[in-house]
Design a protein around this motif. Structure first.
Motif, mmCIF file in Angstrom:
data_model
loop_
_atom_site.group_PDB
_atom_site.id
_atom_site.type_symbol
_atom_site.label_atom_id
_atom_site.label_comp_id
_atom_site.label_asym_id
_atom_site.label_seq_id
_atom_site.Cartn_x
_atom_site.Cartn_y
_atom_site.Cartn_z
ATOM 1 N N CYS A 71 0.769 -1.411 -0.075
ATOM 2 C CA CYS A 71 0.019 0.067 -0.130
ATOM 3 C C CYS A 71 0.794 1.234 0.064
ATOM 4 O O CYS A 71 0.631 2.126 -0.532
ATOM 5 C CB CYS A 71 -0.913 0.030 1.110
ATOM 6 N N ASP A 72 1.989 1.207 0.846
ATOM 7 C CA ASP A 72 2.748 2.565 0.945
ATOM 8 C C ASP A 72 3.504 2.442 -0.412
ATOM 9 O O ASP A 72 3.758 3.819 -0.952
ATOM 10 C CB ASP A 72 4.050 2.352 1.898
ATOM 11 N N ARG A 108 4.555 5.837 -5.321
ATOM 12 C CA ARG A 108 4.569 5.652 -6.809
ATOM 13 C C ARG A 108 3.449 6.352 -7.625
ATOM 14 O O ARG A 108 3.561 6.105 -8.725
ATOM 15 C CB ARG A 108 4.862 4.342 -7.285
ATOM 16 N N HIS A 109 2.487 6.776 -7.070
ATOM 17 C CA HIS A 109 1.406 7.500 -7.815
ATOM 18 C C HIS A 109 1.129 8.762 -7.284
ATOM 19 O O HIS A 109 0.143 9.174 -6.599
ATOM 20 C CB HIS A 109 0.190 6.627 -7.654
ATOM 21 N N ASP A 163 0.087 16.680 -5.677
ATOM 22 C CA ASP A 163 -0.437 17.196 -6.787
ATOM 23 C C ASP A 163 0.298 17.309 -8.099
ATOM 24 O O ASP A 163 0.285 18.149 -8.953
ATOM 25 C CB ASP A 163 -0.046 19.073 -6.243
ATOM 26 N N GLU A 164 1.168 16.491 -8.344
ATOM 27 C CA GLU A 164 2.121 16.144 -9.313
ATOM 28 C C GLU A 164 1.377 15.731 -10.489
ATOM 29 O O GLU A 164 0.304 14.984 -10.187
ATOM 30 C CB GLU A 164 3.148 15.106 -8.995
ATOM 31 N N GLN A 165 1.508 16.109 -11.694
ATOM 32 C CA GLN A 165 0.801 15.979 -12.899
ATOM 33 C C GLN A 165 1.382 14.693 -13.875
ATOM 34 O O GLN A 165 2.375 14.538 -13.985
ATOM 35 C CB GLN A 165 0.754 17.262 -13.928
ATOM 36 N N VAL A 210 3.185 8.470 -16.506
ATOM 37 C CA VAL A 210 2.980 7.553 -15.070
ATOM 38 C C VAL A 210 4.129 6.644 -15.403
ATOM 39 O O VAL A 210 4.892 6.368 -14.093
ATOM 40 C CB VAL A 210 1.535 6.914 -15.276
ATOM 41 N N LYS A 211 4.449 6.148 -16.365
ATOM 42 C CA LYS A 211 5.724 5.097 -16.341
ATOM 43 C C LYS A 211 6.775 5.576 -16.074
ATOM 44 O O LYS A 211 7.652 5.243 -15.337
ATOM 45 C CB LYS A 211 5.518 4.507 -17.522
ATOM 46 N N ARG A 212 7.223 6.850 -16.665
ATOM 47 C CA ARG A 212 8.426 7.755 -16.250
ATOM 48 C C ARG A 212 8.556 7.734 -14.889
ATOM 49 O O ARG A 212 9.506 7.951 -14.150
ATOM 50 C CB ARG A 212 8.438 9.051 -17.001
ATOM 51 N N ASN A 213 7.348 8.572 -14.426
ATOM 52 C CA ASN A 213 7.338 8.683 -12.753
ATOM 53 C C ASN A 213 7.782 7.500 -11.991
ATOM 54 O O ASN A 213 8.517 7.590 -11.154
ATOM 55 C CB ASN A 213 6.225 9.222 -12.271
#
Length: 268
Positions: free
Chosen positions: A98-99, A104-105, A111-113, A120-123
């Motif tokens: 869960c953590d 990772r999201h 507030d990250e876009q 999403v994959k890059r982040n």
């Protein structure tokens, strides 16, 4: 004295508690379950994972449900074994994942876009690299992965930091380049010797470039190859069955005779 089995539950939480209770009962009372270790379960877990994969590819959702249950049992089993030596328990496992998902999201829980799947994959890869402290972006690719799957993961990891082709036409040009290089090494006359090591290297390059192209056109190369394997098996079994019905032995048949049944199978 027989134990009273825990009753079925209509909720996810209740059903999970039921599984945990059964796991505890088995671990404490069943001679086989008491004997198991993480090492003894490892090969069985791998087998269950492949059985789930087979069920998914066959489209049998009832079988998928059953195989997911088998894997869930294994996950609970590992956690129970670890809890006996105070290494970790199932609560630690669940809170840990869960953590990780929350961390990772950041586009969901901060507030990250991230407006598309690529972002999403890059982040995900950036955060994962930071968490694990890997020296290399490719450090998170398990060394024991099958080569086809490993190639896909390597390419995805590299893409996550921007090391990638701009469009699929460039990738296809690379495929053609590698095909020509392989042809130069391997497509010789029957009586000409070839350098097997160089040919193997060029063939590997060709496969890697094809897997790369598959990624650009949203094809999972592992699934694609396995579906072709299953298609071949089905057609070959038809060939065997028809030959047997005609009292023919495959070893005595010509390729042209076998092709008749093979083409029948393709039409079916």
């Amino acid at each position: 004295m027989a134990l009273t089995p825990p009753v079925s539950s209509a909720t996810a939480a209740g059903s999970f508690e039921r599984l945990l209770t059964i796991m505890n009962d088995l671990r404490e009372n069943c001679p086989w379950d008491k004997k198991q270790t993480m090492e003894s379960l490892r090969h069985l877990t791998i087998e269950e994972t492949y059985e789930l994969s087979d069920a998914i590819l066959s489209g049998d959702t009832d079988e998928v449900r059953k195989e997911l249950g088998d894997i869930m049992l294994h996950l609970v089993f590992y956690a129970r074994i670890a809890s006996e030596t105070n290494q970790f328990n199932i609560t630690d496992v669940l809170n840990g994942i869960c953590d990780k998902l929350i961390n990772r999201h950041p586009h969901i829980y901060s507030d990250e876009q991230a407006d598309d799947e690529a972002a999403v994959k890059r982040n995900w890869e950036k955060i994962k690299l930071k968490e694990k402290g890997n020296v290399s972006v490719l450090g998170g690719v398990p060394s024991s992965l099958p080569a086809l799957v490993k190639a896909s993961r390597i390419q995805e990891k590299a893409r996550g930091v921007g090391f990638d082709w701009e469009n699929k036409s460039q990738v296809w040009e690379k495929v053609e380049e590698e095909l020509n290089e392989f042809k130069a090494e391997f497509n010789r006359q029957d009586d000409e010797p070839i350098d097997a090591e160089r040919a193997e290297g060029e063939f590997g390059d060709l496969l890697f470039s094809l897997i790369n192209f598959a990624r650009f056109v949203d094809i999972n190369p592992e699934n694609a190859l396995e579906k072709t394997n299953l298609k071949f098996i089905k057609r070959f079994k038809h060939l065997e069955a028809q030959a047997k019905a005609a009292n023919k032995d495959l070893h005595d048949m010509t390729l042209a005779e076998m092709d008749v049944y093979w083409n029948e199978a393709k039409k079916l």
